[in-house]
Design a protein around this motif. Structure first.
Motif: not given
Lengths: 99, 163
Positions: A59-69
């Motif tokens: 989830l954290t990588l999703c936030v970091h890479n996609n801007g949000r999760a």
């Protein structure tokens, strides 16, 4: 020829109908920001939601890479509580309807 | 406990206890900085805005209600955290809860300083301006402290297999 009566469309965006509002699930969103450490965000997700290391990291990588999760979902009350808890750890969290 | 752990600023000892090798002069500095932050009570200050983000971006009316509750709760939380900091500024060991209070304050300070410095994702060279360079040093030092706090506390989280 008689003109048809104009029918007003219902205001589908209105949130004054409590019944409908609480039936629609809410999503809790965490947004990327350049300040919070990745390790810290992951820790907060594990601490607050009991997620495994793998899930929190994902989830954290999703936030970091996609801007949000989306990190959780539920009723409006659940989502408000989660947003408040996330914000009290300094995360940038908001809530929105799932549909 | 392995040899390496003796050099870590925060080391879990088991039984919800952590050994604290973090210099208490630096702890006192953090406490003073946090107490300065307390004196900024103008919540429309853009720097403080980062600490109180919008919850309902599509519904300003609902958000206004949420903000009133959230800000009061946050200020109470900070009061509690500062109380813990004052009690443990010289402590050689701390509980997880006490260490978490330090972590919360250090993270808030990073958010405030990072916003003032307008940091981006990439590593940037230090600012030329002396005052900003000083703030930049503090920000990076707090990053180091926070990394180690998170590392120590993460090690004591229970395992979960929700996958």
């Amino acid at each position: 020829m008689a003109t048809p009566l104009e029918v007003q469309d219902p205001d589908l965006d209105s949130t004054t109908d409590e019944e409908t509002d609480t039936d629609r699930p809410w999503s809790v969103v965490v947004w990327n920001d350049p300040i919070n450490l990745i390790s810290y965000v992951s820790f907060v997700l594990r601490k607050l939601f009991g997620y495994s290391e793998a899930k929190a990291d994902r989830l954290t990588l999703c936030v970091h890479n996609n801007g949000r999760a989306i990190v959780a979902s539920g009723t409006r009350t659940d989502a408000e509580r989660d947003v408040h808890r996330l914000q009290s750890f300094g995360l940038w969290a908001t809530m929105e309807h799932n549909d | 406990m392995n040899l390496f752990r003796r050099f870590l600023p925060f080391a879990p000892l088991g039984n919800d206890e952590f050994a604290i090798n973090w210099d208490s002069a630096e702890r006192r500095f953090v406490l003073n900085l946090a107490e300065d932050l307390e004196t900024i009570d103008d919540l429309s200050n853009p720097v403080l805005r980062r600490l109180f983000p919008t919850a309902y971006p599509q519904d300003p009316e609902r958000d206004a209600g949420f903000q009133i509750f959230a800000r009061t709760a946050r200020l109470d939380q900070r009061s509690e955290q500062l109380k813990v900091l004052r009690e443990t500024v010289e402590a050689k060991t701390m509980t997880g809860e006490q260490l978490s209070a330090w972590m919360g304050i250090v993270n808030d300070l990073r958010l405030v300083l990072g916003t003032i410095l307008d940091v981006g994702e990439e590593d940037e060279p230090p600012p030329q301006d002396d005052e900003k360079a000083h703030t930049f040093d503090i920000y990076h030092r707090l990053s180091w402290v926070l990394t180690h706090m998170v590392d120590a506390l993460t090690r004591t989280l229970p395992e979960s297999d929700d996958d």
